[in-house]
Design a protein around this motif. Structure first.
Motif, PDB file in Angstrom:
ATOM      1  N   MET A  77       0.831  -1.204   0.000  1.00  0.00           N
ATOM      2  CA  MET A  77       0.000   0.000   0.000  1.00  0.00           C
ATOM      3  C   MET A  77       0.863   1.251   0.000  1.00  0.00           C
ATOM      4  SD  MET A  77      -3.012   0.914   2.664  1.00  0.00           S
ATOM      5  CE  MET A  77      -4.032   2.348   2.464  1.00  0.00           C
ATOM      6  N   SER A  78       1.910   1.268   0.837  1.00  0.00           N
ATOM      7  CA  SER A  78       2.794   2.429   0.903  1.00  0.00           C
ATOM      8  C   SER A  78       3.528   2.628  -0.407  1.00  0.00           C
ATOM      9  CB  SER A  78       3.797   2.253   2.047  1.00  0.00           C
ATOM     10  OG  SER A  78       3.104   2.171   3.255  1.00  0.00           O
ATOM     11  N   MET A  79       3.978   1.518  -1.007  1.00  0.00           N
ATOM     12  CA  MET A  79       4.714   1.656  -2.259  1.00  0.00           C
ATOM     13  C   MET A  79       3.804   2.147  -3.368  1.00  0.00           C
ATOM     14  SD  MET A  79       7.752   1.141  -1.497  1.00  0.00           S
ATOM     15  CE  MET A  79       8.402   1.161  -3.159  1.00  0.00           C
ATOM     16  N   ASN A  80       2.485   1.781  -3.340  1.00  0.00           N
ATOM     17  CA  ASN A  80       1.569   2.290  -4.344  1.00  0.00           C
ATOM     18  C   ASN A  80       1.443   3.798  -4.238  1.00  0.00           C
ATOM     19  OD1 ASN A  80       1.109  -0.226  -5.321  1.00  0.00           O
ATOM     20  ND2 ASN A  80      -0.750  -0.598  -4.114  1.00  0.00           N
ATOM     21  N   ARG A  81       1.362   4.315  -2.980  1.00  0.00           N
ATOM     22  CA  ARG A  81       1.275   5.761  -2.807  1.00  0.00           C
ATOM     23  C   ARG A  81       2.529   6.444  -3.329  1.00  0.00           C
ATOM     24  NH1 ARG A  81      -0.414   4.360   2.383  1.00  0.00           N
ATOM     25  NH2 ARG A  81      -2.675   4.310   2.553  1.00  0.00           N
ATOM     26  N   ARG A  82       3.666   5.816  -3.074  1.00  0.00           N
ATOM     27  CA  ARG A  82       4.921   6.402  -3.547  1.00  0.00           C
ATOM     28  C   ARG A  82       4.910   6.500  -5.068  1.00  0.00           C
ATOM     29  NH1 ARG A  82      11.015   4.375  -1.927  1.00  0.00           N
ATOM     30  NH2 ARG A  82      12.052   6.294  -2.511  1.00  0.00           N
ATOM     31  N   GLY A  83       4.366   5.453  -5.715  1.00  0.00           N
ATOM     32  CA  GLY A  83       4.270   5.483  -7.162  1.00  0.00           C
ATOM     33  C   GLY A  83       3.363   6.590  -7.661  1.00  0.00           C
ATOM     34  N   VAL A  84       2.261   6.810  -6.933  1.00  0.00           N
ATOM     35  CA  VAL A  84       1.350   7.884  -7.312  1.00  0.00           C
ATOM     36  C   VAL A  84       2.049   9.231  -7.278  1.00  0.00           C
ATOM     37  CG1 VAL A  84      -0.687   9.172  -6.546  1.00  0.00           C
ATOM     38  CG2 VAL A  84      -0.767   6.682  -6.677  1.00  0.00           C
ATOM     39  N   LEU A  85       2.813   9.467  -6.194  1.00  0.00           N
ATOM     40  CA  LEU A  85       3.501  10.744  -6.067  1.00  0.00           C
ATOM     41  C   LEU A  85       4.522  10.940  -7.172  1.00  0.00           C
ATOM     42  CD1 LEU A  85       3.945  10.766  -2.220  1.00  0.00           C
ATOM     43  CD2 LEU A  85       2.646  12.432  -3.541  1.00  0.00           C
ATOM     44  N   ARG A  86       5.285   9.901  -7.475  1.00  0.00           N
ATOM     45  CA  ARG A  86       6.306  10.025  -8.512  1.00  0.00           C
ATOM     46  C   ARG A  86       5.664  10.241  -9.879  1.00  0.00           C
ATOM     47  NH1 ARG A  86      11.318   9.346  -7.005  1.00  0.00           N
ATOM     48  NH2 ARG A  86      11.800   8.303  -5.053  1.00  0.00           N
ATOM     49  N   ALA A  87       4.541   9.581 -10.101  1.00  0.00           N
ATOM     50  CA  ALA A  87       3.860   9.775 -11.371  1.00  0.00           C
ATOM     51  C   ALA A  87       3.412  11.221 -11.525  1.00  0.00           C
ATOM     52  CB  ALA A  87       2.649   8.840 -11.464  1.00  0.00           C
ATOM     53  N   ALA A  88       2.852  11.769 -10.426  1.00  0.00           N
ATOM     54  CA  ALA A  88       2.380  13.149 -10.475  1.00  0.00           C
ATOM     55  C   ALA A  88       3.520  14.116 -10.688  1.00  0.00           C
ATOM     56  CB  ALA A  88       1.650  13.493  -9.172  1.00  0.00           C
ATOM     57  N   ALA A  89       4.712  13.745 -10.257  1.00  0.00           N
ATOM     58  CA  ALA A  89       5.872  14.627 -10.405  1.00  0.00           C
ATOM     59  C   ALA A  89       6.521  14.490 -11.772  1.00  0.00           C
ATOM     60  CB  ALA A  89       6.897  14.307  -9.320  1.00  0.00           C
ATOM     61  N   GLY A  90       5.922  13.712 -12.651  1.00  0.00           N
ATOM     62  CA  GLY A  90       6.465  13.605 -13.991  1.00  0.00           C
ATOM     63  C   GLY A  90       7.460  12.485 -14.146  1.00  0.00           C
ATOM     64  N   TYR A 117      -2.972  12.813  17.082  1.00  0.00           N
ATOM     65  CA  TYR A 117      -2.967  11.778  16.051  1.00  0.00           C
ATOM     66  C   TYR A 117      -2.352  10.496  16.598  1.00  0.00           C
ATOM     67  CZ  TYR A 117      -4.337  15.091  12.433  1.00  0.00           C
ATOM     68  OH  TYR A 117      -5.034  16.000  11.676  1.00  0.00           O
ATOM     69  N   ARG A 118      -2.855   9.384  16.090  1.00  0.00           N
ATOM     70  CA  ARG A 118      -2.335   8.065  16.495  1.00  0.00           C
ATOM     71  C   ARG A 118      -1.462   7.514  15.383  1.00  0.00           C
ATOM     72  NH1 ARG A 118      -3.932   2.984  15.299  1.00  0.00           N
ATOM     73  NH2 ARG A 118      -5.949   3.669  14.435  1.00  0.00           N
ATOM     74  N   PHE A 119      -0.262   7.104  15.730  1.00  0.00           N
ATOM     75  CA  PHE A 119       0.669   6.507  14.780  1.00  0.00           C
ATOM     76  C   PHE A 119       0.169   5.126  14.373  1.00  0.00           C
ATOM     77  CE2 PHE A 119       4.606   3.945  14.108  1.00  0.00           C
ATOM     78  CZ  PHE A 119       5.119   4.631  13.022  1.00  0.00           C
ATOM     79  N   VAL A 120       0.160   4.843  13.049  1.00  0.00           N
ATOM     80  CA  VAL A 120      -0.326   3.550  12.539  1.00  0.00           C
ATOM     81  C   VAL A 120       0.891   2.666  12.269  1.00  0.00           C
ATOM     82  CG1 VAL A 120      -1.716   2.369  10.810  1.00  0.00           C
ATOM     83  CG2 VAL A 120      -2.325   4.704  11.519  1.00  0.00           C
ATOM     84  N   LYS A 121       1.225   1.832  13.227  1.00  0.00           N
ATOM     85  CA  LYS A 121       2.417   1.003  13.133  1.00  0.00           C
ATOM     86  C   LYS A 121       2.355   0.056  11.938  1.00  0.00           C
ATOM     87  CE  LYS A 121       5.307  -2.108  15.895  1.00  0.00           C
ATOM     88  NZ  LYS A 121       5.468  -2.771  17.221  1.00  0.00           N
ATOM     89  N   GLU A 122       1.149  -0.437  11.619  1.00  0.00           N
ATOM     90  CA  GLU A 122       0.989  -1.416  10.545  1.00  0.00           C
ATOM     91  C   GLU A 122       1.327  -0.837   9.171  1.00  0.00           C
ATOM     92  OE1 GLU A 122      -1.230  -2.297  14.110  1.00  0.00           O
ATOM     93  OE2 GLU A 122      -1.340  -0.574  12.738  1.00  0.00           O
ATOM     94  N   GLU A 123       1.252   0.473   9.026  1.00  0.00           N
ATOM     95  CA  GLU A 123       1.536   1.098   7.729  1.00  0.00           C
ATOM     96  C   GLU A 123       2.889   1.798   7.689  1.00  0.00           C
ATOM     97  OE1 GLU A 123      -1.647   2.972   5.479  1.00  0.00           O
ATOM     98  OE2 GLU A 123      -2.986   2.643   7.183  1.00  0.00           O
ATOM     99  N   PHE A 124       3.670   1.643   8.750  1.00  0.00           N
ATOM    100  CA  PHE A 124       4.969   2.305   8.825  1.00  0.00           C
ATOM    101  C   PHE A 124       5.989   1.553   7.980  1.00  0.00           C
ATOM    102  CE2 PHE A 124       8.871   3.148  11.670  1.00  0.00           C
ATOM    103  CZ  PHE A 124       9.194   4.299  10.967  1.00  0.00           C
ATOM    104  N   VAL A 125       6.603   2.284   7.047  1.00  0.00           N
ATOM    105  CA  VAL A 125       7.701   1.747   6.251  1.00  0.00           C
ATOM    106  C   VAL A 125       8.914   2.626   6.548  1.00  0.00           C
ATOM    107  CG1 VAL A 125       8.540   1.124   3.961  1.00  0.00           C
ATOM    108  CG2 VAL A 125       6.081   1.044   4.458  1.00  0.00           C
ATOM    109  N   PRO A 126       9.785   2.194   7.474  1.00  0.00           N
ATOM    110  CA  PRO A 126      10.918   3.050   7.849  1.00  0.00           C
ATOM    111  C   PRO A 126      11.701   3.514   6.626  1.00  0.00           C
ATOM    112  CG  PRO A 126      10.782   1.151   9.305  1.00  0.00           C
ATOM    113  CD  PRO A 126       9.793   0.909   8.201  1.00  0.00           C
ATOM    114  N   GLY A 127      11.971   4.805   6.599  1.00  0.00           N
ATOM    115  CA  GLY A 127      12.701   5.371   5.476  1.00  0.00           C
ATOM    116  C   GLY A 127      11.824   5.759   4.304  1.00  0.00           C
ATOM    117  N   GLN A 128      10.516   5.446   4.378  1.00  0.00           N
ATOM    118  CA  GLN A 128       9.631   5.763   3.254  1.00  0.00           C
ATOM    119  C   GLN A 128       8.334   6.437   3.691  1.00  0.00           C
ATOM    120  OE1 GLN A 128       8.923   2.343   0.760  1.00  0.00           O
ATOM    121  NE2 GLN A 128      11.083   1.776   0.709  1.00  0.00           N
ATOM    122  N   MET A 129       7.523   5.742   4.486  1.00  0.00           N
ATOM    123  CA  MET A 129       6.175   6.228   4.768  1.00  0.00           C
ATOM    124  C   MET A 129       5.843   6.117   6.245  1.00  0.00           C
ATOM    125  SD  MET A 129       3.112   7.289   3.569  1.00  0.00           S
ATOM    126  CE  MET A 129       2.771   6.765   1.880  1.00  0.00           C
TER     127      MET A 129
END
Length: 531
Positions: free
Chosen positions: A1-14, A195-207
């Motif tokens: 899920m985190s990597m998909n978001r990263r892809g979305v951001l990079r796509a938007a940045a060209g 805010y509550r930190f979501v440990k399950e979605e934490f990707v150290p160094g990324q998200m």
């Protein structure tokens, strides 16, 4: 899920196909409006705000945790988790009462026992805390909602210390987590903040992901720095690391992120021209460049060699590199305390003449023998890395044997903890910066303190500075404090615990659709709305 978001951001940045963005945008438009997307200064790698003093970890702390007291832009102390306090025994006892209904993210009530143990852990490692702890006779608890802290003598700065901290902030965490040795890193991010930190979605160094804490009870009053009501208006926060600065800027322009925390200076003009983007200051009090020596290892265990480097430094070179030559973004401040604070003024011209020839002569007289100097520098932090490049070049021109090692910030933080020689993975110099709001007084000025092995990375030890700092804490009036601060500054120019590299502003950028931004000493996530 985190990597998909990263892809979305990079796509938007060209950097990818435009079609990669469309399904997510169509499918989750309403969720997008309820989400604040931030490109942080660096990737979040640690959630332990005592163990790790990097700004991104402090930002995490302000989102997920809370403090007993807050402070305003003019340094007034206000109750936060506390309902109030009284001072007894002629200033030697502080009785602090917690507000009713406070809960941790796991549903457990916040108790005085949690707060006391959190303060004790913070005071076991943080510079300001260690100093205050010397005056604490008993970290006591009267009942579940009442702390009773007894001092050996009155110290006027006690409340300020537990409200602000310095390199790290005294956030309140559960007692069982706070019992962890402060030199051992914790991974449990249970707090009681907005805010509550979501440990399950934490990707150290990324998200890093946070969701709104529905049980949070904001303090009364308008938000002002860390005081007042910390109201969370977004359902979700997403911090996506975008180490390529152009990528972050493009994502902000396209609207795929809402906030670019610290903007590389040469990108500010183009973002300022964009009609949908607003430029602000990451910290209105300004930042101070720091060149930190390793005092345990040669060659900088020799203070005469440190003084030789001090003689060679030209702050203008550092400020040009950091601000892209913008004259409105920096000043020379040859002072151990930030200019504009009570103890700071540009008076160190004799000690910092910027004279390369004199510095070379001083280096030879100090006995420099060609020992390798390892300068470690975070290539992913544009407001720090240029200082490392300037220093490496300066030392080479001085005739020193220099190894310039670029790495990411997380790697640098891990490496600077090493006390080994350079040939065993150690280091000689690293750069960072500190806000003027953090290092404006002797007690909290972590680069100047002489705590040795108990102090900040670099492990500068000086009993005279520590004795003077104790005198500053107990000084009866501002004039007496100013006299002690002058003595500390004179001693610091003699011993050179660090070199000040100038004072500057770091710009932040965010979409004009956001309102309610609270500019202060960190990236505060509360009070922000989308309009």
């Amino acid at each position: 899920m985190s990597m998909n978001r990263r892809g979305v951001l990079r796509a938007a940045a060209g950097l990818g196909a435009a079609s990669a963005l469309r399904p997510a945008a169509v499918h989750a438009q309403s969720a997008r409006e309820r989400t604040l997307r931030v490109a942080p200064l660096t990737a979040l790698a640690s959630v332990d705000t005592v163990f790790n003093t990097s700004l991104v970890t402090t930002n995490h702390g302000y989102a997920a945790y809370d403090t007993l007291f807050g402070f305003t832009a003019d340094r007034r102390i206000t109750p936060q988790m506390a309902a109030g306090h009284v001072v007894e025994d002629d200033g030697r006892t502080y009785v602090i009462t917690l507000r009713e209904g406070l809960k941790f993210h796991n549903g457990e009530p916040v108790r005085a026992q949690d707060a006391i143990q959190s303060l004790k852990r913070w005071a076991g490692r943080e510079t300001f805390g260690q100093t205050v702890a010397r005056f604490v006779d008993d970290w006591g608890v009267a009942n579940d909602r009442t702390l009773r802290i007894r001092l050996t003598q009155p110290i006027p700065i006690f409340l300020e210390a537990i409200a602000r901290g310095s390199a790290s902030v005294p956030f309140i965490i559960p007692e069982h987590v706070a019992r962890t040795d402060p030199f051992t890193q914790v991974t449990d991010a249970t707090g009681s903040g907005p805010y509550r930190f979501v440990k399950e979605e934490f990707v150290p160094g990324q998200m890093a992901v946070y969701v709104r804490n529905r049980d949070y009870i904001p303090a009364p009053g308008a938000p002002d720095w860390t005081s007042g009501g910390k109201v969370a208006h977004f359902e979700r926060l997403e911090w996506q690391a975008l180490p390529e600065q152009a990528t972050a800027a493009a994502a902000l322009r396209s609207g795929q992120i809402d906030w670019y925390e610290q903007v590389q200076p040469d990108l500010v003009p183009q973002l300022r021209r964009h009609p949908d983007i607003r430029i602000g200051n990451a910290n209105p009090s300004g930042f101070n460049g720091i060149l930190r020596f390793n005092h345990l290892q040669a060659p900088f265990n020799n203070q005469a060699i440190r003084r030789a480097v001090l003689m060679a430094v030209s702050q203008r070179d550092y400020m040009q590199a950091l601000t892209g030559g913008d004259p409105n973004s920096s000043i020379d401040c040859r002072s151990m305390f930030p200019c504009g604070t009570p103890h700071g003024a540009d008076t160190g011209t004799r000690q910092m003449p910027g004279d390369l020839a004199a510095a070379r002569a001083a280096l030879r007289a100090a006995g420099y023998d060609g020992t390798k100097v390892v300068v470690i520098s975070p290539a992913d932090v544009p407001t720090i890395h240029p200082m490392g490049e300037v220093t490496a070049d300066l030392l080479k021109r001085l005739g020193m044997n220099v190894d310039f090692a670029a790495m990411d910030w997380a790697t640098l933080v891990a490496r600077r903890a090493s006390r080994e020689p350079t040939d065993k993975g150690g280091w000689s110099i690293f750069h960072t910066w500190a806000p003027s709001s953090v290092i404006g007084t002797p007690v909290e000025h972590f680069p100047i303190r002489g705590l040795g092995a108990r102090g900040w990375a670099g492990w500068f030890a000086d009993e005279q500075i520590e004795a003077l700092t104790a005198n500053w804490i107990t000084a009866a009036n501002p004039a007496a404090r100013a006299e002690v601060a002058d003595a500390i500054q004179a001693r610091a120019f003699e011993t050179v615990p660090y070199i000040p590299c100038g004072q500057f502003q770091i710009r932040t950028a965010y979409r004009r659709s956001l309102t309610g931004m609270v500019e202060g000493g960190a990236a505060f996530m509360w009070n922000i709305r989308r309009v």
